[in-house]
Design a protein around this motif. Structure first.
Motif, PDB file in Angstrom:
ATOM      1  N   ARG A 162      -9.016  -7.431   3.450  1.00 16.42           N
ATOM      2  CA  ARG A 162      -8.901  -6.772   3.585  1.00 16.42           C
ATOM      3  C   ARG A 162     -10.215  -4.768   3.122  1.00 16.42           C
ATOM      4  N   GLU A 163     -11.089  -5.434   3.432  1.00 17.84           N
ATOM      5  CA  GLU A 163     -12.090  -4.580   3.632  1.00 17.84           C
ATOM      6  C   GLU A 163     -12.264  -4.051   5.112  1.00 17.84           C
TER       7      GLU A 163
ATOM      8  N   ARG B 282      -8.939   3.354   1.792  1.00 16.45           N
ATOM      9  CA  ARG B 282      -9.531   2.767   0.415  1.00 16.45           C
ATOM     10  C   ARG B 282      -8.636   2.648  -0.106  1.00 16.45           C
ATOM     11  N   GLY B 283      -9.000   1.473  -1.327  1.00 18.51           N
ATOM     12  CA  GLY B 283      -7.787   0.819  -2.291  1.00 18.51           C
ATOM     13  C   GLY B 283      -6.920   0.478  -1.982  1.00 18.51           C
ATOM     14  N   ASP B 284      -5.695   1.435  -2.720  1.00 17.60           N
ATOM     15  CA  ASP B 284      -3.929   0.180  -2.565  1.00 17.60           C
ATOM     16  C   ASP B 284      -3.310   1.577  -1.757  1.00 17.60           C
ATOM     17  N   HIS B 285      -4.182   2.581  -0.461  1.00 16.64           N
ATOM     18  CA  HIS B 285      -3.832   3.413   0.428  1.00 16.64           C
ATOM     19  C   HIS B 285      -4.150   2.645   1.369  1.00 16.64           C
TER      20      HIS B 285
ATOM     21  N   GLY C   9      -0.117   9.397  -2.887  1.00 18.31           N
ATOM     22  CA  GLY C   9      -1.188   8.053  -3.471  1.00 18.31           C
ATOM     23  C   GLY C   9      -0.977   8.559  -4.896  1.00 18.31           C
ATOM     24  N   GLU C  10      -0.276   9.233  -4.735  1.00 17.79           N
ATOM     25  CA  GLU C  10       0.145   9.443  -6.611  1.00 17.79           C
ATOM     26  C   GLU C  10       1.373   9.748  -7.054  1.00 17.79           C
TER      27      GLU C  10
ATOM     28  N   GLU D 185      -3.477  13.344   0.118  1.00 18.01           N
ATOM     29  CA  GLU D 185      -4.029  12.034  -1.172  1.00 18.01           C
ATOM     30  C   GLU D 185      -2.831  12.232  -2.096  1.00 18.01           C
TER      31      GLU D 185
ATOM     32  N   ASP E  25      -8.963  -1.437   5.713  1.00 19.62           N
ATOM     33  CA  ASP E  25      -9.913  -0.854   4.980  1.00 19.62           C
ATOM     34  C   ASP E  25     -10.457   0.390   6.207  1.00 19.62           C
TER      35      ASP E  25
ATOM     36  N   ARG F 125      -1.817  -5.005   2.492  1.00 18.15           N
ATOM     37  CA  ARG F 125      -3.113  -5.203   1.589  1.00 18.15           C
ATOM     38  C   ARG F 125      -4.005  -5.859   2.999  1.00 18.15           C
TER      39      ARG F 125
ATOM     40  N   ARG G  41       0.701  -1.254   0.106  1.00 14.53           N
ATOM     41  CA  ARG G  41       0.058  -0.043  -0.098  1.00 14.53           C
ATOM     42  C   ARG G  41       1.231   1.168   0.351  1.00 14.53           C
TER      43      ARG G  41
END
Ligand SMILES: Cc1cc2nc3c(=O)[nH]c(=O)nc-3n(C[C@H](O)[C@H](O)[C@H](O)COP(=O)(O)OP(=O)(O)OC[C@H]3O[C@@H](n4cnc5c(N)ncnc54)[C@H](O)[C@@H]3O)c2cc1C
Ligand code: SF4
Ligand code: SF4
Lengths: 432, 102
Positions: free
Chosen positions: A193-194, A203-206, A94-95, A91, A197, A229, A68
């Motif tokens: 995983r949920e 969320r997602g891969d964060h 995460g980019e 955020e 989260d 994960r 993540r």
């Protein structure tokens, strides 16, 4: 006839980075690893800061085996029953170009070692280096536990991690003091995983990175919780001499951390998937050995290039940075036909002008401050006590003044203003 | 941490925790202990510090040591205060602890 131009011992991040740069410079490189595969002997907290890879593996973030991206970082200051958390999220992390990522070392180290192999290095696993070969004060190779296992080369790079028996054998270490080391213990805990989260608010891969101060009882140290994960890592860093002196075992302190009201809801219902332990060179700059000898360079944890200081627990990035510099310096020395300490001295100057030595030199006091009484004993109790009083509503009593609360909390916890001021000033000088 | 914090979740046994890691045990011990030195040792730090709990005191003042589930961390030789008590090496290549999710 020599076996290679450069022998690298240890396929951790330091060794693989060294092998990668030396092989790219056209040298014959042998990378020796005692584990059955790179990373099989390695554990850590769980976050890799990958910026340092930008010029070694362009766009590494598209292919590295990450779990993540860390988009939320917390520092938790706790006592046995309280916790004060600084919570930061962005955020942007995460980019591209990304900041920190969680990853399993067996995955990550194998991936980086493959990059060295792609560049032409020869990777030899399941082989333990048992000693150095020397001729007239010059290291000329290594002995391994393979039959006929001698390997010769003008340069040996010791990337053999925190215990570095090679650097010690080469006489590059002074006295070894247990006070400069901490023990890391960790549980990798499986959760859907949920659930991760939801509990960690991502969320997602964060993912989330939590560093903890004040969670180790009477043993100086710290703790951490990181999200992967479908697992979370919960671990501790513990001062070796106190651990040896005390009557509390590491897994007991870990069990207490997991039972703390601020941590228990995060780990609830999870199943321990892997328990692991490893030693950390805690004292950084102040415990560094000589890093250049005749025919030998020392890199990564073998040279204590790990930054363990409360809000930072970083070593993989320093290992990669120093390893890459060692590989380049080794290649240059081979080209110039001078593998003496003088011929290899480019390593030191490369490090001096990079973040590796600059960060370590500037933060040389940080490990001592973080392991000292102010951070370990007083800060958690006073900070949590002050915040509790500020947030507590005591009507019909009128609200007390903050200054009064701070004073009374300091007094209650036996912290003298003079001592707080002295350590606070040192901290400002170090971190400021 | 305060000892009075009740643990609301069942803790796994030490044995189960140790069994979560893989050990490819070699027939030769990579660490050996000469516990004649241990009888004079006042610190006995190995007992609490070894994360795998491999040093067990005996009733007659000695120490029993087992190498099979060793993490190869180095803690024991770093905290040991008697020269010659612990002989420490890494296991033969390919053997010993193997991590997968750490
Ligand atoms: C509990 C804990 C938490 C940590 N958290 C973080 C974190 O979150 N982020 C971070 O960046 N860093 C963290 N670190 C630090 C980080 O793990 C190290 O700084 C980093 O692994 C150093 O890399 P290295 O390549 O120098 O050494 P290592 O990763 O230790 O690699 C050394 C390699 O050499 C091999 N080797 C050793 N001796 C021999 C021999 N004789 N023959 C052949 N092979 C040999 C080993 O098997 C190993 O593969 C943490 C460390 C610990 C223990
Ligand atoms: S190396 Fe570590 S795990 Fe192995 S016996 Fe020593 S302290 Fe225990
Ligand atoms: S610390 Fe060393 S000498 Fe002391 S009991 Fe342990 S192994 Fe023996």
């Amino acid at each position: 006839m020599t076996t290679a131009d450069v022998i690298v011992v240890g396929a951790g991040p330091a060794g693989s980075a060294a092998a990668l740069t030396a092989a790219r410079a056209g040298k014959r490189v042998v990378l020796v690893e005692r584990g059955p595969f790179p990373g099989s002997k390695n554990m850590y907290g769980g976050v890799i800061y990958g910026r340092v890879l930008d010029d070694l593996v362009p766009e590494w973030y598209r292919e590295a085996p990450i779990q993540r991206w860390v988009t939320r970082r917390q520092t938790m200051i706790m006592t046995g029953t309280q916790a004060l958390t600084v919570d930061y999220r962005t955020e942007a992390w995460g980019e591209e170009p990304y900041n920190g990522a969680t990853a399993y070392r067996p995955d990550f180290d194998s991936w980086l070692a493959d990059k060295a192999v792609d560049a032409g290095a020869e990777l030899v696993c399941s082989t333990t280096v048992t000693g150095l070969l020397s001729e007239g004060g010059q290291v000329v190779g290594v002995r391994t536990d393979r039959p006929d296992g001698e390997l010769t080369a003008p340069v040996v790079i010791a990337a053999d991690g925190v215990n570095s028996f090679l650097a010690k054998e080469a006489g590059l270490y002074g006295e070894v003091d247990a006070a400069n080391y901490t023990l890391g213990v960790k549980e990798t805990i499986a959760l859907p995983r949920e659930v991760i989260d939801e509990r960690f608010g991502v969320r997602g891969d964060h993912g989330v990175d939590i560093e903890i101060i004040g969670c180790t009882g009477d043993v100086p140290g710290g703790g951490f919780v990181y999200t992967n994960r479908d697992t979370i890592a919960v671990g501790l860093v513990l001062s070796l001499p106190s651990l040896a002196k005390g009557d509390v075992r590491p897994e007991k302190i870990l069990a207490d951390l997991k039972a703390h009201p601020a941590v228990a809801p995060l780990v609830e219902g999870g199943e321990v998937k892997e328990y692991s332990a490893h030693v950390i060179p805690e004292a950084g700059y102040d415990m560094m050995p000589e890093i250049v000898g005749n025919g030998i360079l020392v890199t990564g944890d073998a040279a204590a290039m790990c930054l363990a200081a409360g809000i930072w627990l970083e070593g993989v990035n320093f290992a990669i940075g120093s390893g890459a510099a060692a590989g380049r310096a080794a290649a240059k020395a081979v080209d110039q036909g001078d593998a003496s300490a003088t011929g290899l001295s480019g390593y030191r100057s490369r490090l001096e002008s990079s973040f590796v030595m600059q960060d370590h030199r500037r933060l040389r006091e940080a490990p001592h401050l973080v392991m000292g009484d102010l951070a370990q004993k007083y800060l958690p109790a006073v900070a949590c006590g002050v915040v509790e009083q500020v947030f507590q509503v005591d009507n019909p009593n009128p609200k007390p003044r903050l200054r009064k609360i701070v004073r009374s909390e300091m007094r209650r916890n036996g912290l003298r203003i003079r001592d707080a001021a002295r350590d606070g000033w040192r901290a400002l000088r170090t971190f400021g | 941490m305060a000892a009075h914090t009740p643990n609301p979740y069942p803790e796994i046994s030490f044995e189960a925790r140790m069994n979560s890691a893989e050990f490819r045990v070699h027939s030769d011990a990579h660490i050996t202990l000469d516990d004649t030195h241990c009888r004079d040792c006042t610190v006995r730090g190995c007992i609490t510090a070894c994360p795998a709990d491999l040093f067990v005191p005996t009733s007659d003042g000695g120490i029993v040591f087992n190498y099979e589930q060793c993490f190869e961390c180095g803690t024991c030789y770093l905290v040991c205060n008697e020269e010659g008590a612990i002989t420490w090496t890494y296991p033969e290549g390919g053997h010993g602890v193997v991590f997968h999710n750490s």
